[in-house]
Design a protein around this motif. Structure first.
Motif, PDB file in Angstrom:
ATOM      1  N   ALA A 113       0.835  -1.202   0.000  1.00  0.00           N
ATOM      2  CA  ALA A 113       0.000   0.000   0.000  1.00  0.00           C
ATOM      3  C   ALA A 113       0.873   1.256   0.000  1.00  0.00           C
ATOM      4  N   ILE A 114       0.258   2.401  -0.260  1.00  0.00           N
ATOM      5  CA  ILE A 114       0.977   3.669  -0.202  1.00  0.00           C
ATOM      6  C   ILE A 114       1.502   3.920   1.200  1.00  0.00           C
ATOM      7  N   THR A 115       0.729   3.542   2.192  1.00  0.00           N
ATOM      8  CA  THR A 115       1.101   3.779   3.585  1.00  0.00           C
ATOM      9  C   THR A 115       1.034   2.480   4.363  1.00  0.00           C
ATOM     10  N   PRO A 116       1.840   2.359   5.404  1.00  0.00           N
ATOM     11  CA  PRO A 116       1.655   1.216   6.298  1.00  0.00           C
ATOM     12  C   PRO A 116       0.390   1.453   7.140  1.00  0.00           C
ATOM     13  N   ILE A 117      -0.019   0.442   7.881  1.00  0.00           N
ATOM     14  CA  ILE A 117      -1.131   0.609   8.820  1.00  0.00           C
ATOM     15  C   ILE A 117      -0.651   1.555   9.910  1.00  0.00           C
ATOM     16  N   LEU A 118      -1.401   2.629  10.133  1.00  0.00           N
ATOM     17  CA  LEU A 118      -1.009   3.667  11.081  1.00  0.00           C
ATOM     18  C   LEU A 118      -1.767   3.496  12.394  1.00  0.00           C
ATOM     19  N   GLU A 119      -1.032   3.279  13.472  1.00  0.00           N
ATOM     20  CA  GLU A 119      -1.660   2.995  14.757  1.00  0.00           C
ATOM     21  C   GLU A 119      -2.566   4.127  15.223  1.00  0.00           C
ATOM     22  N   PHE A 120      -2.164   5.389  15.025  1.00  0.00           N
ATOM     23  CA  PHE A 120      -3.001   6.493  15.494  1.00  0.00           C
ATOM     24  C   PHE A 120      -4.331   6.542  14.747  1.00  0.00           C
ATOM     25  N   MET A 121      -4.339   6.152  13.470  1.00  0.00           N
ATOM     26  CA  MET A 121      -5.599   6.109  12.721  1.00  0.00           C
ATOM     27  C   MET A 121      -6.449   4.924  13.163  1.00  0.00           C
ATOM     28  N   GLU A 122      -5.802   3.799  13.398  1.00  0.00           N
ATOM     29  CA  GLU A 122      -6.540   2.619  13.849  1.00  0.00           C
ATOM     30  C   GLU A 122      -7.151   2.857  15.226  1.00  0.00           C
ATOM     31  N   ASP A 123      -6.441   3.598  16.084  1.00  0.00           N
ATOM     32  CA  ASP A 123      -6.984   3.935  17.398  1.00  0.00           C
ATOM     33  C   ASP A 123      -8.219   4.830  17.262  1.00  0.00           C
ATOM     34  N   LYS A 124      -8.197   5.766  16.304  1.00  0.00           N
ATOM     35  CA  LYS A 124      -9.377   6.610  16.051  1.00  0.00           C
ATOM     36  C   LYS A 124     -10.559   5.755  15.595  1.00  0.00           C
ATOM     37  N   ILE A 125     -10.272   4.792  14.735  1.00  0.00           N
ATOM     38  CA  ILE A 125     -11.319   3.903  14.230  1.00  0.00           C
ATOM     39  C   ILE A 125     -11.908   3.086  15.381  1.00  0.00           C
ATOM     40  N   ASP A 126     -11.048   2.609  16.279  1.00  0.00           N
ATOM     41  CA  ASP A 126     -11.531   1.841  17.440  1.00  0.00           C
ATOM     42  C   ASP A 126     -12.391   2.700  18.361  1.00  0.00           C
ATOM     43  N   LEU A 127     -12.029   3.983  18.534  1.00  0.00           N
ATOM     44  CA  LEU A 127     -12.820   4.871  19.388  1.00  0.00           C
ATOM     45  C   LEU A 127     -14.238   5.064  18.844  1.00  0.00           C
ATOM     46  N   ILE A 128     -14.351   5.164  17.534  1.00  0.00           N
ATOM     47  CA  ILE A 128     -15.657   5.348  16.895  1.00  0.00           C
ATOM     48  C   ILE A 128     -16.433   4.032  16.909  1.00  0.00           C
ATOM     49  N   GLY A 129     -15.717   2.964  16.621  1.00  0.00           N
ATOM     50  CA  GLY A 129     -16.328   1.640  16.498  1.00  0.00           C
ATOM     51  C   GLY A 129     -15.925   1.032  15.172  1.00  0.00           C
ATOM     52  N   ARG A 130     -15.048   0.059  15.225  1.00  0.00           N
ATOM     53  CA  ARG A 130     -14.493  -0.553  14.004  1.00  0.00           C
ATOM     54  C   ARG A 130     -15.595  -1.089  13.086  1.00  0.00           C
ATOM     55  N   VAL A 164      -2.548  -0.103  -3.907  1.00  0.00           N
ATOM     56  CA  VAL A 164      -1.345  -0.928  -3.837  1.00  0.00           C
ATOM     57  C   VAL A 164      -0.588  -0.898  -5.152  1.00  0.00           C
ATOM     58  N   GLY A 165       0.697  -1.071  -5.037  1.00  0.00           N
ATOM     59  CA  GLY A 165       1.565  -1.099  -6.201  1.00  0.00           C
ATOM     60  C   GLY A 165       2.921  -1.636  -5.795  1.00  0.00           C
ATOM     61  N   LYS A 166       3.802  -1.762  -6.753  1.00  0.00           N
ATOM     62  CA  LYS A 166       5.156  -2.243  -6.490  1.00  0.00           C
ATOM     63  C   LYS A 166       5.943  -1.123  -5.811  1.00  0.00           C
ATOM     64  N   ARG A 167       6.404  -1.391  -4.592  1.00  0.00           N
ATOM     65  CA  ARG A 167       7.136  -0.391  -3.816  1.00  0.00           C
ATOM     66  C   ARG A 167       8.329  -1.039  -3.129  1.00  0.00           C
ATOM     67  N   ILE A 168       9.342  -0.247  -2.896  1.00  0.00           N
ATOM     68  CA  ILE A 168      10.497  -0.696  -2.122  1.00  0.00           C
ATOM     69  C   ILE A 168      10.207  -0.381  -0.657  1.00  0.00           C
ATOM     70  N   ILE A 169      10.082  -1.440   0.154  1.00  0.00           N
ATOM     71  CA  ILE A 169       9.793  -1.297   1.576  1.00  0.00           C
ATOM     72  C   ILE A 169      10.823  -2.120   2.338  1.00  0.00           C
ATOM     73  N   CYS A 170      11.398  -1.550   3.368  1.00  0.00           N
ATOM     74  CA  CYS A 170      12.432  -2.259   4.136  1.00  0.00           C
ATOM     75  C   CYS A 170      11.811  -3.351   5.005  1.00  0.00           C
ATOM     76  N   GLY A 171      12.650  -4.281   5.433  1.00  0.00           N
ATOM     77  CA  GLY A 171      12.194  -5.385   6.268  1.00  0.00           C
ATOM     78  C   GLY A 171      11.610  -4.932   7.594  1.00  0.00           C
ATOM     79  N   VAL A 172      12.174  -3.888   8.186  1.00  0.00           N
ATOM     80  CA  VAL A 172      11.671  -3.367   9.463  1.00  0.00           C
ATOM     81  C   VAL A 172      10.232  -2.884   9.294  1.00  0.00           C
ATOM     82  N   CYS A 173       9.963  -2.132   8.244  1.00  0.00           N
ATOM     83  CA  CYS A 173       8.610  -1.621   7.997  1.00  0.00           C
ATOM     84  C   CYS A 173       7.643  -2.759   7.668  1.00  0.00           C
TER      85      CYS A 173
END
Length: 136
Positions: free
Chosen positions: A42-59, A92-101
């Motif tokens: 994906a363009i972005t990894p899963i962002l914890e602060f956004m997921e926390d907002k989603i959980d506050l509202i109701g997943r 999603v597309g072909k991207r260079i992402i490091c192992g840590v990420c």
């Protein structure tokens, strides 16, 4: 300074660059150097602060099968954030992402999406969770 120098001085440290005829690759999520090739991400990894907002509202109210934003009390700014985040996760597309990420993203996936129906059924024939690396 000519146009090429100006353009290069402003470019972000992502993707691939050559240094002394050797290919130097950078993670498109964190900008660190990596030996990894391209994977479908994906363009972005899963962002914890956004997921926390989603959980506050109701997943289930936001991402659930019967989620209906018209019945959820969210302001237009948060709705815009969610729309952009959704687009970034689904583009999603072909991207260079490091192992840590990649490992961190997998950890976040398991934390926020691992328990969803149909996501993890231990089907050994399913190879969607395997990364295919293209070396250049």
């Amino acid at each position: 300074m000519d146009n090429n120098e100006k353009q290069n001085s402003k470019s972000a440290k992502v993707g691939s660059k050559y240094k002394d005829s050797e290919l130097i690759k950078y993670c498109e999520w964190c900008s660190n150097q990596t030996p990894m090739g391209k994977t479908t991400q994906a363009i972005t990894p899963i962002l914890e602060f956004m997921e926390d907002k989603i959980d506050l509202i109701g997943r289930e109210d936001i991402w659930g099968v019967h989620g209906d934003w018209s019945t959820v009390d969210i302001d237009s700014d948060l709705e815009a954030e969610l729309l952009i985040y959704d687009e970034m996760l689904n583009n999603v597309g072909k991207r260079i992402i490091c192992g840590v990420c990649l490992r961190q993203d997998e950890k976040m996936y398991q934390k926020y999406y691992g328990g969803m129906i149909g996501e993890n059924d231990d089907n050994s024939d399913d190879d969607e969770d395997h990364y295919i690396i293209e070396l250049e």
